[in-house]
Design a protein around this motif. Structure first.
Motif, PDB file in Angstrom:
ATOM      1  N   ALA A 190       0.851  -1.197   0.000  1.00 11.38           N
ATOM      2  CA  ALA A 190       0.000   0.000   0.000  1.00 11.38           C
ATOM      3  C   ALA A 190       0.882   1.240   0.000  1.00 11.38           C
ATOM      4  CB  ALA A 190      -0.908  -0.005   1.222  1.00 11.38           C
ATOM      5  N   ARG A 191       0.567   2.175  -0.873  1.00 11.64           N
ATOM      6  CA  ARG A 191       1.457   3.326  -1.125  1.00 11.64           C
ATOM      7  C   ARG A 191       0.816   4.631  -0.674  1.00 11.64           C
ATOM      8  NH1 ARG A 191       4.644   4.322  -6.772  1.00 11.64           N
ATOM      9  NH2 ARG A 191       5.024   6.579  -6.571  1.00 11.64           N
ATOM     10  N   ASP A 192       1.635   5.507  -0.075  1.00 11.81           N
ATOM     11  CA  ASP A 192       1.209   6.850   0.302  1.00 11.81           C
ATOM     12  C   ASP A 192       2.218   7.825  -0.281  1.00 11.81           C
ATOM     13  OD1 ASP A 192       0.691   9.311   1.526  1.00 11.81           O
ATOM     14  OD2 ASP A 192       0.022   8.377   3.393  1.00 11.81           O
ATOM     15  N   ASP A 193       1.846   8.470  -1.406  1.00 12.26           N
ATOM     16  CA  ASP A 193       2.792   9.352  -2.092  1.00 12.26           C
ATOM     17  C   ASP A 193       3.091  10.611  -1.295  1.00 12.26           C
ATOM     18  OD1 ASP A 193       3.358   8.393  -5.081  1.00 12.26           O
ATOM     19  OD2 ASP A 193       1.348   7.763  -4.504  1.00 12.26           O
ATOM     20  N   ASP A 194       2.108  11.113  -0.551  1.00  8.17           N
ATOM     21  CA  ASP A 194       2.345  12.327   0.230  1.00  8.17           C
ATOM     22  C   ASP A 194       3.357  12.081   1.336  1.00  8.17           C
ATOM     23  OD1 ASP A 194       0.534  13.754  -1.296  1.00  8.17           O
ATOM     24  OD2 ASP A 194      -1.162  13.233   0.005  1.00  8.17           O
ATOM     25  N   ALA A 195       3.244  10.944   2.019  1.00  8.19           N
ATOM     26  CA  ALA A 195       4.146  10.632   3.129  1.00  8.19           C
ATOM     27  C   ALA A 195       5.402   9.902   2.669  1.00  8.19           C
ATOM     28  CB  ALA A 195       3.415   9.787   4.163  1.00  8.19           C
ATOM     29  N   LEU A 196       5.460   9.550   1.351  1.00  8.40           N
ATOM     30  CA  LEU A 196       6.582   8.781   0.804  1.00  8.40           C
ATOM     31  C   LEU A 196       6.778   7.461   1.557  1.00  8.40           C
ATOM     32  CD1 LEU A 196       9.243  11.603   0.176  1.00  8.40           C
ATOM     33  CD2 LEU A 196       7.687  10.543  -1.485  1.00  8.40           C
ATOM     34  N   THR A 197       5.684   6.739   1.774  1.00  6.05           N
ATOM     35  CA  THR A 197       5.750   5.475   2.520  1.00  6.05           C
ATOM     36  C   THR A 197       5.090   4.342   1.744  1.00  6.05           C
ATOM     37  OG1 THR A 197       3.666   5.876   3.717  1.00  6.05           O
ATOM     38  CG2 THR A 197       5.711   6.668   4.748  1.00  6.05           C
ATOM     39  N   LEU A 198       5.544   3.141   2.075  1.00  3.53           N
ATOM     40  CA  LEU A 198       4.900   1.919   1.631  1.00  3.53           C
ATOM     41  C   LEU A 198       4.539   1.099   2.863  1.00  3.53           C
ATOM     42  CD1 LEU A 198       7.137   0.669  -1.333  1.00  3.53           C
ATOM     43  CD2 LEU A 198       4.877   1.722  -1.498  1.00  3.53           C
ATOM     44  N   GLN A 199       3.350   0.501   2.831  1.00  2.00           N
ATOM     45  CA  GLN A 199       2.924  -0.378   3.924  1.00  2.00           C
ATOM     46  C   GLN A 199       2.928  -1.807   3.406  1.00  2.00           C
ATOM     47  OE1 GLN A 199      -0.363   0.908   6.544  1.00  2.00           O
ATOM     48  NE2 GLN A 199      -1.302  -1.098   6.152  1.00  2.00           N
ATOM     49  N   VAL A 200       3.820  -2.633   3.971  1.00  4.24           N
ATOM     50  CA  VAL A 200       4.038  -3.990   3.470  1.00  4.24           C
ATOM     51  C   VAL A 200       3.532  -4.996   4.497  1.00  4.24           C
ATOM     52  CG1 VAL A 200       5.743  -5.613   2.564  1.00  4.24           C
ATOM     53  CG2 VAL A 200       6.127  -3.140   2.339  1.00  4.24           C
ATOM     54  N   PRO A 201       2.627  -5.911   4.143  1.00  8.36           N
ATOM     55  CA  PRO A 201       2.183  -6.938   5.103  1.00  8.36           C
ATOM     56  C   PRO A 201       3.383  -7.729   5.628  1.00  8.36           C
ATOM     57  CG  PRO A 201       0.791  -6.950   3.150  1.00  8.36           C
ATOM     58  CD  PRO A 201       1.951  -6.044   2.834  1.00  8.36           C
ATOM     59  N   SER A 202       3.411  -7.958   6.941  1.00  8.43           N
ATOM     60  CA  SER A 202       4.541  -8.661   7.555  1.00  8.43           C
ATOM     61  C   SER A 202       4.139  -9.123   8.947  1.00  8.43           C
ATOM     62  CB  SER A 202       5.763  -7.736   7.652  1.00  8.43           C
ATOM     63  OG  SER A 202       6.800  -8.323   8.408  1.00  8.43           O
ATOM     64  N   ASP A 203       4.763 -10.229   9.414  1.00  8.17           N
ATOM     65  CA  ASP A 203       4.539 -10.652  10.795  1.00  8.17           C
ATOM     66  C   ASP A 203       5.456  -9.920  11.763  1.00  8.17           C
ATOM     67  OD1 ASP A 203       7.032 -11.795  10.403  1.00  8.17           O
ATOM     68  OD2 ASP A 203       6.364 -13.866  10.619  1.00  8.17           O
ATOM     69  N   GLY A 204       6.349  -9.073  11.246  1.00  8.59           N
ATOM     70  CA  GLY A 204       7.229  -8.287  12.109  1.00  8.59           C
ATOM     71  C   GLY A 204       8.415  -9.055  12.639  1.00  8.59           C
ATOM     72  N   GLY A 205       8.571 -10.317  12.230  1.00  9.15           N
ATOM     73  CA  GLY A 205       9.687 -11.125  12.711  1.00  9.15           C
ATOM     74  C   GLY A 205      11.008 -10.708  12.086  1.00  9.15           C
ATOM     75  N   VAL A 206      12.099 -11.071  12.749  1.00 11.69           N
ATOM     76  CA  VAL A 206      13.429 -10.695  12.275  1.00 11.69           C
ATOM     77  C   VAL A 206      13.697 -11.273  10.894  1.00 11.69           C
ATOM     78  CG1 VAL A 206      15.901 -10.941  12.706  1.00 11.69           C
ATOM     79  CG2 VAL A 206      14.357 -10.447  14.600  1.00 11.69           C
ATOM     80  N   ARG A 207      13.315 -12.521  10.690  1.00 11.44           N
ATOM     81  CA  ARG A 207      13.593 -13.155   9.396  1.00 11.44           C
ATOM     82  C   ARG A 207      12.871 -12.450   8.263  1.00 11.44           C
ATOM     83  NH1 ARG A 207      12.896 -19.528   9.084  1.00 11.44           N
ATOM     84  NH2 ARG A 207      14.650 -19.290  10.531  1.00 11.44           N
ATOM     85  N   SER A 208      11.586 -12.125   8.459  1.00  7.59           N
ATOM     86  CA  SER A 208      10.832 -11.466   7.391  1.00  7.59           C
ATOM     87  C   SER A 208      11.351 -10.055   7.142  1.00  7.59           C
ATOM     88  CB  SER A 208       9.337 -11.435   7.722  1.00  7.59           C
ATOM     89  OG  SER A 208       9.092 -10.727   8.920  1.00  7.59           O
ATOM     90  N   LEU A 209      11.774  -9.365   8.206  1.00 10.37           N
ATOM     91  CA  LEU A 209      12.358  -8.036   8.024  1.00 10.37           C
ATOM     92  C   LEU A 209      13.662  -8.114   7.234  1.00 10.37           C
ATOM     93  CD1 LEU A 209      11.845  -6.263  11.488  1.00 10.37           C
ATOM     94  CD2 LEU A 209      10.833  -5.620   9.296  1.00 10.37           C
ATOM     95  N   ARG A 210      14.502  -9.105   7.574  1.00 13.11           N
ATOM     96  CA  ARG A 210      15.768  -9.266   6.864  1.00 13.11           C
ATOM     97  C   ARG A 210      15.524  -9.552   5.378  1.00 13.11           C
ATOM     98  NH1 ARG A 210      17.826 -13.349   9.675  1.00 13.11           N
ATOM     99  NH2 ARG A 210      18.823 -11.995  11.221  1.00 13.11           N
ATOM    100  N   THR A 211      14.522 -10.381   5.091  1.00 14.30           N
ATOM    101  CA  THR A 211      14.194 -10.700   3.705  1.00 14.30           C
ATOM    102  C   THR A 211      13.704  -9.469   2.957  1.00 14.30           C
ATOM    103  OG1 THR A 211      13.603 -12.971   4.296  1.00 14.30           O
ATOM    104  CG2 THR A 211      12.727 -12.124   2.219  1.00 14.30           C
ATOM    105  N   LEU A 212      12.831  -8.703   3.609  1.00 14.27           N
ATOM    106  CA  LEU A 212      12.280  -7.498   2.993  1.00 14.27           C
ATOM    107  C   LEU A 212      13.371  -6.491   2.663  1.00 14.27           C
ATOM    108  CD1 LEU A 212       9.865  -5.663   2.241  1.00 14.27           C
ATOM    109  CD2 LEU A 212       9.752  -4.996   4.656  1.00 14.27           C
ATOM    110  N   LEU A 213      14.230  -6.204   3.628  1.00 11.24           N
ATOM    111  CA  LEU A 213      15.294  -5.219   3.409  1.00 11.24           C
ATOM    112  C   LEU A 213      16.324  -5.741   2.413  1.00 11.24           C
ATOM    113  CD1 LEU A 213      15.771  -3.948   7.082  1.00 11.24           C
ATOM    114  CD2 LEU A 213      14.559  -2.823   5.210  1.00 11.24           C
ATOM    115  N   GLY A 214      16.516  -7.064   2.407  1.00 10.12           N
ATOM    116  CA  GLY A 214      17.445  -7.648   1.448  1.00 10.12           C
ATOM    117  C   GLY A 214      16.977  -7.444   0.017  1.00 10.12           C
TER     118      GLY A 214
END
Length: 318
Positions: A257-281
């Motif tokens: 989900a994109r917000d052009d005014d705030a320059l943000t993306l909202q990505v579904p995630s469980d918030g776990g370390v592994r999923s965060l590492r994958t996302l940033l990777g």
């Protein structure tokens, strides 16, 4: 090496209880490890207090088996009673006696001996910050003071397992936090706490494991974080420094989900370390720089409402 039995403070299999034609407990299983806080949540009338009353030998179960402190609930109730302390929803203190007299009375009931009982009473008055009020009648105490005295009376017998049935109901925030610290102190000393509560933040802060009771059954159990992952809605909010970086990230991540005014993306995630590492990777591989991120996960309120609503609908459909 300790066996599983010596590590377990409370175990129950298939506990059942009905009052008249109403089945309150419909075959619940529990296991509580020694030296931990186990919290039982549930809507009003779910049977939380009934579980406490059964496990503390105040009433008998209609079916199932349980062991508390290594003692069989049905055949060794005296052994259970020697090992436990119970603090109910309402303070069981005598308003006509002073705080110190209440503690001494409880010490006498535990056969502590005159000198040892009075020494224990004085130590608990100091430990619970009640020294100045020790010789005042309990009728003059505030709600928080009465609750602290009630828990002190529970401790005077040196229990290994303490049942706390909604111990902070009606207390102000300062008194609640003081009670939380008392609970943490007991656990640090190796005591096991079985806690029922209406306050989900209380379970979130204190409990090592949480079970949700609804419709006479345990409908979910786990750590706070494990339960939160049962409910959808968790996401990571990524913030970018420029529209070009936002565009590049959106191409990489697709359905975010994109917000052009705030320059943000909202990505579904469980918030776990592994999923965060994958996302940033994925973003790093695409040479997209993230200016900042925040993790948003469902809280226990979301979990409680979702799980109890689901179990209620399932019960209706049966």
């Amino acid at each position: 090496m300790k066996t599983e039995a010596t590590q377990t403070a409370i175990s129950a299999v298939g506990l059942r209880k009905a009052f008249g034609e109403k089945a309150v407990l419909d075959g619940i299983d529990l296991e509580v490890s020694r030296g931990t806080v186990f919290s039982l949540l549930g809507p009003n009338g779910a049977g939380k207090t009934t579980v406490v009353r059964i496990l503390s030998t105040l009433i008998r179960a209609d079916g199932g088996e349980a062991r508390v402190a290594g003692c069989d609930l049905a055949t060794e109730p005296d052994g259970v009673r020697r090992a436990i302390g119970v603090t109910g929803q309402y303070s069981a203190v005598d308003g006509l006696l002073t705080g110190r007299e209440n503690l001494i009375l409880m010490a006498d009931l535990h056969h502590r001996g005159k000198r040892a009982g009075r020494r224990a009473a004085d130590e608990l008055l100091e430990r619970f910050d009640l020294v100045e009020a020790a010789n005042r009648t309990v009728a003059t105490y505030s709600g928080g003071m009465r609750r602290r005295l009630d828990i002190a009376m529970t401790l005077i017998g040196g229990p290994r397992i303490i049942f706390l049935d909604e111990p902070t109901t009606g207390l102000d925030p300062r008194s609640r936090r003081a009670t939380w610290e008392i609970i943490r102190e007991q656990v640090r000393g190796g005591v096991t706490i079985f806690l029922t509560t209406q306050y989900l933040d209380e379970a979130d802060r204190l409990a090592d494991r949480i079970a949700v009771l609804d419709g006479g059954r345990i409908v979910a159990e786990g750590t706070s974080e494990e339960l939160k992952r049962l409910v959808p809605g968790g996401h990571v909010r990524l913030r970018f420094g420029a529209p070009a970086e936002l565009d590049a990230a959106a191409r990489v991540l697709g359905t975010a989900a994109r917000d052009d005014d705030a320059l943000t993306l909202q990505v579904p995630s469980d918030g776990g370390v592994r999923s965060l590492r994958t996302l940033l990777g994925r973003l790093e591989d695409a040479s997209v720089e993230v200016a900042g991120l925040s993790v948003h996960t469902p809280d226990l309120d979301d979990v409680f409402l979702a799980i109890t609503d689901r179990s209620g609908k399932e019960a209706v459909s049966r």
